[in-house]
Design an enzyme around this catalytic site. Structure first.
Site, mmCIF file in Angstrom:
data_model
loop_
_atom_site.group_PDB
_atom_site.id
_atom_site.type_symbol
_atom_site.label_atom_id
_atom_site.label_comp_id
_atom_site.label_asym_id
_atom_site.label_seq_id
_atom_site.Cartn_x
_atom_site.Cartn_y
_atom_site.Cartn_z
ATOM 1 N N VAL A 139 12.952 -6.455 15.161
ATOM 2 C CA VAL A 139 12.627 -5.041 15.024
ATOM 3 C C VAL A 139 11.880 -4.915 13.703
ATOM 4 C CG1 VAL A 139 13.256 -2.700 15.099
ATOM 5 C CG2 VAL A 139 14.298 -4.029 16.777
ATOM 6 N N ALA A 140 12.562 -5.336 12.726
ATOM 7 C CA ALA A 140 12.166 -5.054 11.406
ATOM 8 C C ALA A 140 10.868 -5.836 10.914
ATOM 9 C CB ALA A 140 13.266 -5.667 10.228
ATOM 10 N N GLU A 194 6.436 -1.809 14.832
ATOM 11 C CA GLU A 194 6.141 -1.160 15.996
ATOM 12 C C GLU A 194 5.193 0.008 16.349
ATOM 13 O OE1 GLU A 194 10.360 -2.744 15.719
ATOM 14 O OE2 GLU A 194 9.001 -1.711 14.591
ATOM 15 N N ASP A 206 -34.840 1.286 17.008
ATOM 16 C CA ASP A 206 -35.857 1.497 17.550
ATOM 17 C C ASP A 206 -36.861 2.755 16.631
ATOM 18 O OD1 ASP A 206 -35.933 0.413 20.133
ATOM 19 O OD2 ASP A 206 -35.071 2.117 20.944
ATOM 20 N N ASN A 262 10.858 2.082 10.971
ATOM 21 C CA ASN A 262 9.630 1.593 11.477
ATOM 22 C C ASN A 262 9.093 2.597 12.125
ATOM 23 O OD1 ASN A 262 9.870 -0.907 10.331
ATOM 24 N ND2 ASN A 262 9.524 -2.116 12.133
ATOM 25 N N ASP A 279 8.085 5.760 9.249
ATOM 26 C CA ASP A 279 6.890 5.024 8.771
ATOM 27 C C ASP A 279 5.865 5.733 9.647
ATOM 28 O OD1 ASP A 279 7.835 3.422 6.960
ATOM 29 O OD2 ASP A 279 6.850 1.756 7.897
#
Length: 841
Positions: free
Chosen positions: A274-275, A279, A321, A688, A692
């Site tokens: 997980v670290a 995620e 164009d 996470n 975060d």
């Protein structure tokens, strides 16, 4: 076979057909042999397969494994939260890909359903899908062309090819012309174009996927390349995945060899997994790009594909164009060399069939320019026609090259004429000079031709103006005899002028290290003149190629010069693909604009395909971005937004990876040092995603850096060298600070739950301080950053002090002195970043 290069008889012979059409039996036989006249769609992944394909990314796979592992060791909450993150990311990715598949459906929806053919010598309606090679198709005004046809009879036949080419003026079609030009098609009618006027007959020469539109269908179904951001994120995912596997295996082995119970060892490995994976990164990336899309939409740039937002930031070549994008798409008088200004205004207003209604000009572009020229000088057509009614009109045509009207002016009849200067001068016997009307001599004609040459050299479309007063006995029925003994009054030059904002945008692009390349179907001289006026090449000589020049060049020759060419004139849409591919080979990230169906392949192949808001649906569906206002300046605004987004992605990636590296080092080091792991899996997940998440997302809406459009496009990786150093040092600082406090507390006999809560909280506070290291140099103008920091702090306080959350997170309440220690240790991250910024360049 180049059907346009064959005569009518040669075409009939080649297809074994005749002017009475095929017999029904022959048509049936050919239908079996050549197949149906329809577009064949490559087999695409269905919605379920598309959705499941979202789970192939390595970041997502690691998250799924971590969720399964968490579930098996009893951490159901961890597993649920991880899976929710995975699901949100998959749904967003699926929606984007599903929408991208719609271009082909749009193309199929265009195809005509019925056609009128001659079979067995008589007219009959058949489904367009049953047309075959050699069929004779009848075309009438309003019909949709059902296949590619070689015109064998045409009566004033005009075909609207705008859906294919984006050109708004219908193309004249003739049966007796044999085209020697590689791209000319005056004797061809293509599937999915429309008959504007006239009638004709055409022989079916190509059907289904062999038609021009079929070739386009094949090209737009080709798989798209990954965008620069996709490549960078994929690389980051692989690196993190490898890191997670190596570190988890190492720690699992260490814990197992130390005799730690298997379940506890597995829990440590889950914490590490997980670290190791950010995620929140996929969700934050998606949200940042989506917010960027919203901001761009407010500037008239509609982004259809999420990752295209960032690709704009990497763009170093913009192929655009000319008409309507760099120019106003409105002919305007730019130069007038006249000897009788009042009479020129009068002729411009009265010898004119355009009209001005509610500020909008209607009619032929040249007439509209002259009408506006007169109107702006107080010569209004409507008022003048009431005073000076029109008695006669001799219309302009391609043979006469002039338009004439006879108007009643002050009781007399005046003939007013405008047209090609060389034609008019031949019919002039007099010229207006300062002293009045006098006979025209060779010197006057030479001066007029000199003026004409100067004006045409400046890419102006020039018309001559003349008039005469008719004798009372002259008969208006004898039209041809009227246009003689004219009095020449001057020349007026027009062009479609550059947009003012395009000039400023090109200057901004040059500062930003972006090369602007003009691609147009217009004449080379006109294109180069506009390019000079826009300063496309900083006053240096502008290198230009025509479509014919391009056809003569080998791949190697074109590759050698492609980076030097600033103007492509008389270019056909299929040549745009070659330009894009060659620019790509030379390492450029190129954007390409287009509006017709046959621009779709080039739009698809370009790193950024930009369709005009006024363009065809197929072009829009194949593009990454739509310009609602068809304005070049909007592309530059979008590039600025793209660069800002890329900078912000770098910021939150740096911020998140600092957290991941810090967590990995902390957990690994504690295992090596023989300490209990300071965080459990749900705490790592909290750090996470929740801790975060809001700060990282707030970094995604940071304002642009100073001078964001005064630096070259970024070609570095998503994590540049300096950020790697900053991430590594931040990770080490977090690890040392967290473990030093953790070890100190355990050594002094503090309960494990308090030591873990202190370690967990100091690590969270490190993130809250670190977010200020990652913000832009624009000061403290991002209010979302402060809201996110306050929200994160409140959430962390809840985890520590609310009893029901203490049970979930396995935390305990902390005292005031504990917070003093936590804040002193965690603010060291600000000092370390300042030192890195000061001493490492």
């Amino acid at each position: 076979m180049k059907w346009k290069k064959l005569s009518v008889d040669e075409t009939l012979k080649a297809l074994n057909s005749n002017k009475n059409g095929l017999t029904s039996s022959e048509a049936e036989k050919r239908l079996l042999e050549h197949g149906k006249n329809e577009l064949v769609e490559e087999e695409k992944a269905g919605p379920i397969k598309l959705f499941l394909g979202q789970f192939k990314e390595i970041l997502i796979l690691i998250l799924i494994i971590a969720a399964i592992a968490a579930y098996y060791v009893g951490d159901t909450l961890d597993a649920i939260v991880i899976l929710i993150v995975v699901l949100i990311n998959a749904v967003v990715g699926f929606i984007q890909e599903y929408r991208a598949e719609k271009a082909m459906e749009k193309l199929k929806g265009l195809i005509s359903s019925e056609a009128v053919v001659i079979r067995d010598g008589k007219e009959q309606k058949v489904p367009a899908s049953e047309l075959t090679l050699g069929d004779l198709v009848l075309l009438e005004e309003g019909d949709n062309v059902p296949a590619d046809l070689r015109i064998i009879e045409g009566y004033d036949l005009l075909i609207d090819e705008s859906a294919m080419t984006g050109e708004s003026i219908p193309a004249e079609k003739h049966s007796n012309i044999i085209s020697s030009d590689e791209h000319g098609a005056e004797n061809m009618a293509f599937m999915e174009t429309d008959v504007s006027s006239g009638r004709g007959k055409g022989l079916v020469v190509e059907i289904g996927m062999n038609t021009e539109i079929g070739k386009i269908a094949e090209m737009i179904q080709e798989e798209e390349e990954q965008t620069p951001l996709q490549q960078k994120i994929a690389g980051l995912g692989k690196t993190l995945g490898l890191l997670a596997v190596v570190v988890c295996s190492l720690v699992f082995a260490l814990e197992y060899l130390k005799g730690t119970p298997l379940v506890e060892t597995f829990m440590t490995a889950v914490s590490l997994a997980v670290a190791a994976v950010p995620e929140g990164l996929p969700a934050i990336l998606t949200l940042t790009l989506a917010l960027g899309m919203q901001r761009m939409a407010r500037s008239n740039a509609i982004v259809r594909k999420l990752l295209a937002v960032e690709t704009l930031g990497s763009c170093n070549v913009i192929c655009t164009d000319k008409t309507g994008t760099l120019t106003l798409n409105q002919m305007t008088v730019r130069d007038a060399r006249v000897t009788d200004q009042k009479m020129v205004y009068t002729i411009a207003a009265l010898c004119n069939n355009a009209s001005l209604s509610d500020g909008k000009l209607l009619g032929d572009p040249t007439d509209a320019a002259l009408l506006l020229y007169a109107d702006e000088n107080s010569y209004k057509r409507k008022e003048l026609e009431e005073k000076h009614p029109r008695l006669l009109e001799i219309p302009l045509d391609s043979t006469r090259k002039r338009m004439t009207t006879v108007n009643q002016i002050d009781g007399d009849r005046y003939l007013l004429i405008k047209g090609a200067p060389e034609v008019l001068l031949q019919r002039c016997s007099h010229i207006m000079v300062e002293s009045g009307v006098c006979s025209i001599n060779d010197e006057d004609r030479a001066n007029a031709m000199k003026d004409l040459n100067e004006m045409t050299h400046n890419a102006l479309r020039v018309l001559g103006f003349a008039y005469r007063k008719l004798d009372p006995e002259e008969n208006l029925e004898e039209k041809e005899s009227l246009e003689r003994d004219l009095i020449f009054v001057g020349l007026v030059g027009m062009m479609d002028p550059p947009r003012d904002e395009a000039k400023k945008a090109i200057a901004t692009a040059k500062k930003a290290g972006i090369k602007v390349v003009m691609i147009t179907g217009d004449h080379k001289d006109t294109a180069v003149a506009i390019a000079k006026e826009l300063h496309i090449n900083d006053g240096e000589e502008i290198k230009a190629l025509t479509g014919a020049d391009l056809d003569r060049l080998s791949e190697e020759e074109f590759e050698d010069m492609v980076n030097e060419i600033r103007v492509y004139a008389r270019v056909y849409p299929e040549q745009k693909v070659r330009i894009v591919e060659t620019l790509k080979k030379k390492g450029n990230v190129a954007s390409m604009t287009g509006d017709g169906v046959n621009d779709a392949p080039a739009l698809k192949r370009a790193a950024i395909g930009v369709a005009m808001g006024s363009g065809t649906d197929v072009a829009k569906e194949s593009a990454d971005m739509l310009l609602q206002d068809d304005n070049f300046a909007t592309i530059i605004k979008a590039v600025r937004e793209g660069r800002t987004i890329f900078d912000n992605i770098r910021r939150f990636v740096r911020f998140q990876l600092s957290t991941n590296i810090g967590a990995i080092l902390t957990i690994t080091s504690s295992s090596i040092l023989g300490l209990p792991v300071p965080f459990n899996p749900i705490q790592v997940l909290w750090i996470n995603i929740i801790m975060d998440g809001p700060p990282a997302q707030s970094l995604g809406v940071e304002p642009p850096e100073k001078g964001v459009m005064e630096r070259p496009p970024i070609k570095e990786n998503i994590i540049p060298r300096k950020n790697v150093i900053k991430i590594a040092i931040a990770g080490v600082v977090m690890t040392v600070g967290t473990l030093a406090l953790y070890f100190y507390l355990l050594s002094n006999g503090e309960p494990l739950i308090k030591a873990m809560t202190m370690a967990f909280t100091v690590f969270v506070m490190y993130q809250i301080f670190n977010v200020f290291n990652c913000r832009s140099d624009h000061g403290f103008s991002n209010k979302f950053l402060f809201i996110a920091v306050v929200a994160s702090l409140i959430l962390q306080l809840g985890v520590i002090y609310l009893p029901f959350l203490q049970g979930i997170f396995r935390t305990t309440s902390l005292g005031a002195f504990d917070w003093v220690i936590i804040l002193i240790i965690s603010c060291t991250i600000l000092i370390s970043d300042w030192l890195v910024e000061r001493f490492i360049k």
